[in-house]
Write a protein that holds these residues in place. Structure first.
Motif, PDB file in Angstrom:
ATOM      1  N   VAL A 134      54.446 104.523 -13.594  1.00  0.00           N
ATOM      2  CA  VAL A 134      54.789 105.782 -12.951  1.00  0.00           C
ATOM      3  C   VAL A 134      55.843 105.572 -11.882  1.00  0.00           C
ATOM      4  CG1 VAL A 134      52.561 107.328 -13.362  1.00  0.00           C
ATOM      5  CG2 VAL A 134      52.768 105.869 -11.243  1.00  0.00           C
ATOM      6  N   VAL A 135      56.287 104.307 -11.901  1.00  0.00           N
ATOM      7  CA  VAL A 135      57.073 103.985 -10.703  1.00  0.00           C
ATOM      8  C   VAL A 135      58.625 103.661 -11.505  1.00  0.00           C
ATOM      9  CG1 VAL A 135      57.656 101.788  -9.299  1.00  0.00           C
ATOM     10  CG2 VAL A 135      55.501 102.560  -9.547  1.00  0.00           C
ATOM     11  N   LYS A 136      59.751 104.052 -10.661  1.00  0.00           N
ATOM     12  CA  LYS A 136      60.736 103.967 -11.244  1.00  0.00           C
ATOM     13  C   LYS A 136      61.416 102.752 -11.292  1.00  0.00           C
ATOM     14  CE  LYS A 136      62.192 108.646  -9.154  1.00  0.00           C
ATOM     15  NZ  LYS A 136      62.983 109.205  -8.003  1.00  0.00           N
ATOM     16  N   PRO A 137      62.281 102.325 -12.181  1.00  0.00           N
ATOM     17  CA  PRO A 137      63.034 100.685 -12.620  1.00  0.00           C
ATOM     18  C   PRO A 137      63.406 100.513 -11.114  1.00  0.00           C
ATOM     19  CG  PRO A 137      63.411 101.945 -14.458  1.00  0.00           C
ATOM     20  CD  PRO A 137      62.655 103.078 -13.509  1.00  0.00           C
ATOM     21  N   GLY A 138      63.075  99.284 -10.573  1.00  0.00           N
ATOM     22  CA  GLY A 138      63.646  98.769  -9.353  1.00  0.00           C
ATOM     23  C   GLY A 138      62.706  98.991  -8.090  1.00  0.00           C
ATOM     24  N   GLY A 139      61.747  99.742  -8.492  1.00  0.00           N
ATOM     25  CA  GLY A 139      60.909 100.341  -7.225  1.00  0.00           C
ATOM     26  C   GLY A 139      59.741  99.214  -6.893  1.00  0.00           C
ATOM     27  N   ARG A 140      59.139  98.998  -5.631  1.00  0.00           N
ATOM     28  CA  ARG A 140      58.191  98.192  -5.465  1.00  0.00           C
ATOM     29  C   ARG A 140      56.778  98.445  -5.692  1.00  0.00           C
ATOM     30  NH1 ARG A 140      59.286  94.380  -1.456  1.00  0.00           N
ATOM     31  NH2 ARG A 140      61.413  94.500  -2.132  1.00  0.00           N
ATOM     32  N   LEU A 219      43.149  83.152   6.016  1.00  0.00           N
ATOM     33  CA  LEU A 219      42.493  81.908   5.382  1.00  0.00           C
ATOM     34  C   LEU A 219      41.878  82.200   3.975  1.00  0.00           C
ATOM     35  CD1 LEU A 219      40.376  80.546   8.536  1.00  0.00           C
ATOM     36  CD2 LEU A 219      42.485  79.826   7.624  1.00  0.00           C
ATOM     37  N   GLY A 220      42.694  83.193   3.247  1.00  0.00           N
ATOM     38  CA  GLY A 220      42.388  83.502   2.150  1.00  0.00           C
ATOM     39  C   GLY A 220      41.340  84.733   2.086  1.00  0.00           C
ATOM     40  N   GLY A 221      40.948  85.219   3.097  1.00  0.00           N
ATOM     41  CA  GLY A 221      40.335  86.520   2.947  1.00  0.00           C
ATOM     42  C   GLY A 221      40.698  87.568   2.462  1.00  0.00           C
ATOM     43  N   GLY A 222      41.900  87.762   2.449  1.00  0.00           N
ATOM     44  CA  GLY A 222      42.632  89.024   1.796  1.00  0.00           C
ATOM     45  C   GLY A 222      43.881  88.292   0.973  1.00  0.00           C
ATOM     46  N   VAL A 223      44.285  89.240  -0.026  1.00  0.00           N
ATOM     47  CA  VAL A 223      45.235  88.621  -0.979  1.00  0.00           C
ATOM     48  C   VAL A 223      46.302  89.860  -1.180  1.00  0.00           C
ATOM     49  CG1 VAL A 223      46.204  87.874  -3.017  1.00  0.00           C
ATOM     50  CG2 VAL A 223      44.001  87.183  -2.136  1.00  0.00           C
ATOM     51  N   VAL A 224      47.513  89.810  -0.448  1.00  0.00           N
ATOM     52  CA  VAL A 224      48.531  90.883  -0.934  1.00  0.00           C
ATOM     53  C   VAL A 224      49.539  90.372  -1.991  1.00  0.00           C
ATOM     54  CG1 VAL A 224      50.363  92.113   0.275  1.00  0.00           C
ATOM     55  CG2 VAL A 224      48.396  91.701   1.656  1.00  0.00           C
ATOM     56  N   THR A 225      49.778  91.263  -2.850  1.00  0.00           N
ATOM     57  CA  THR A 225      50.643  90.815  -3.995  1.00  0.00           C
ATOM     58  C   THR A 225      51.798  92.011  -4.343  1.00  0.00           C
ATOM     59  OG1 THR A 225      48.717  90.156  -4.969  1.00  0.00           O
ATOM     60  CG2 THR A 225      50.614  90.169  -6.461  1.00  0.00           C
ATOM     61  N   TRP A 226      52.820  91.603  -4.479  1.00  0.00           N
ATOM     62  CA  TRP A 226      53.921  92.644  -4.618  1.00  0.00           C
ATOM     63  C   TRP A 226      55.055  91.923  -5.580  1.00  0.00           C
ATOM     64  CZ3 TRP A 226      53.331  89.354  -0.484  1.00  0.00           C
ATOM     65  CH2 TRP A 226      54.512  88.572   0.092  1.00  0.00           C
ATOM     66  N   GLY A 227      55.818  93.089  -6.054  1.00  0.00           N
ATOM     67  CA  GLY A 227      56.723  92.670  -7.056  1.00  0.00           C
ATOM     68  C   GLY A 227      57.510  93.977  -7.329  1.00  0.00           C
ATOM     69  N   ILE A 228      58.433  93.753  -8.163  1.00  0.00           N
ATOM     70  CA  ILE A 228      59.448  94.834  -8.430  1.00  0.00           C
ATOM     71  C   ILE A 228      59.395  95.187  -9.962  1.00  0.00           C
ATOM     72  CG2 ILE A 228      62.037  95.369  -8.811  1.00  0.00           C
ATOM     73  CD1 ILE A 228      61.105  94.447  -5.991  1.00  0.00           C
ATOM     74  N   ARG A 229      59.362  96.510 -10.150  1.00  0.00           N
ATOM     75  CA  ARG A 229      59.293  97.252 -11.514  1.00  0.00           C
ATOM     76  C   ARG A 229      60.572  96.916 -12.195  1.00  0.00           C
ATOM     77  NH1 ARG A 229      58.518  98.563 -16.109  1.00  0.00           N
ATOM     78  NH2 ARG A 229      57.795 100.727 -16.859  1.00  0.00           N
ATOM     79  N   ASP A 230      60.360  96.367 -13.342  1.00  0.00           N
ATOM     80  CA  ASP A 230      61.549  95.952 -14.034  1.00  0.00           C
ATOM     81  C   ASP A 230      62.591  97.002 -14.496  1.00  0.00           C
ATOM     82  OD1 ASP A 230      60.307  93.427 -14.521  1.00  0.00           O
ATOM     83  OD2 ASP A 230      59.791  93.518 -16.611  1.00  0.00           O
ATOM     84  N   GLU A 231      63.759  96.736 -14.261  1.00  0.00           N
ATOM     85  CA  GLU A 231      64.755  97.599 -14.595  1.00  0.00           C
ATOM     86  C   GLU A 231      64.729  98.078 -16.094  1.00  0.00           C
ATOM     87  OE1 GLU A 231      66.694  98.873 -12.387  1.00  0.00           O
ATOM     88  OE2 GLU A 231      66.526  97.713 -10.753  1.00  0.00           O
TER      89      GLU A 231
END
Length: 231
Positions: A134-140, A219-231
Motif C-alpha cells: 500500500v506504499v508508493k514506490p520510493g516511500g519510507r 542497549l537493545g531494548g528497542g529496535v527501529v527498522t526502516w527502508g524504502i519501498r522499491d521503485e
C-alpha cells in the motif's frame, strides 16, 4: 478469522487503552516515547500521507501530525481506537482492520509506520509484503519493535526485569497490567527465537523494501527498522 495469537493479543490489551500511554512510559523508564520519536524521525519531512499500522491509542500518529503529515491510523482493537478518537477527533482517519489484510488499494500512501506488530502476526514475511503493497514506490517504511539485549551483561538484567520487575510493577497498576507484564518478556524473546534480526532484515528485503537499516535503542531494548519501498 482471527488466529489464536491475534485473539490473545486483542483480549490482553483491550482494557488498557485509558492508561496505556502513561503506564507504558513508566514501565519502559521513559524509553518508549523516545523510541517512538526516533521512529518518526526516519520519515522525510514532506508532509505526505502516512498509514500508521497498529496505531493503538495514537502515540505515533500524534507525533506524525506534529511533523505536518496527514495520517490514517489502523488497528485491530476497537477499544484502542476509541481512545485514539478521543485524542484526535476528526484530525486522523481511524480504521479498524488487520495488518495482514489492509483495506486499501495498492500504493495508497506516501509512507507507512508500524509499532510492536510482528510478534502478533502469524506470518511476518507476508505481513511485511502486505504493508509494502500500500506504499508508493520510493516511500519510507519504518517500524519499532521491542528488542532483546545482547549477552553476556545486559541479557540477564533484561530477563530479570521482564520476568520479575515488569510483572511486579505492572501489578501496581492493576490485574490487567500484571498480565501484560507476565506476557511481554517471553513474547519478545519468542519473536527473536523465530526471527533473529538478520532474518528479519531478509524478510523486509523479500517484501520489496530496499536500503533497509536498523538501530538498536537503549542497549537493545528497542529496535527501529526502516527502508524504502522499491521503485
Amino acid at each position: 478469522m482471527l488466529s489464536e495469537r491475534r485473539r490473545h493479543a486483542r483480549a490482553l490489551f483491550a482494557p488498557l487503552g485509558p492508561t496505556y500511554d502513561r503506564v507504558g512510559a513508566v514501565l519502559s523508564f521513559g524509553q518508549d516515547p523516545r523510541w517512538r520519536r526516533f521512529l518518526v524521525d526516519r520519515l522525510p519531512r514532506d508532509g505526505g500521507q502516512v498509514l500508521d499500522v497498529a496505531t493503538g491509542t495514537g502515540l505515533v500518529a500524534q507525533a506524525l501530525l506534529a511533523r505536518g503529515f496527514r495520517v490514517t491510523g489502523l488497528d485491530q482493537s476497537p477499544e484502542m481506537l476509541a481512545c485514539a478518537r478521543e485524542r484526535f477527533g476528526d484530525r486522523v482517519e481511524l480504521v479498524e482492520g488487520s495488518a495482514d489484510e489492509l483495506p486499501f488499494d495498492d500504493a495508497s500512501f506516501d509512507h507507512l509506520t508500524f509499532t510492536y506488530l510482528l510478534r502478533y502476526v502469524d506470518d511476518p514475511g507476508a505481513t511485511l509484503a502486505e504493508l509494502a503493497r500500500v506504499v508508493k514506490p520510493g516511500g519510507r517504511i519504518a517500524s519499532l519493535e521491542f528488542g532483546v539485549p545482547a549477552p553476556p551483561l545486559w541479557l540477564p538484567l533484561w530477563r530479570l526485569y521482564t520476568r520479575v520487575g515488569l510483572p511486579g510493577l505492572g501489578r501496581l497498576f492493576g490485574r490487567n497490567w500484571y498480565e501484560v507484564g507476565r506476557f511481554l518478556g517471553p513474547s519478545i524473546e519468542g519473536l527473536y527465537e523465530r526471527w533473529p534480526l538478520g532474518r528479519q532484515l531478509e524478510l523486509w528485503q523479500d517484501a520489496g523494501i530496499s536500503r533497509v537499516r536498523q538501530r538498536l535503542m537503549s542497549l537493545g531494548g528497542g529496535v527501529v527498522t526502516w527502508g524504502i519501498r522499491d521503485e
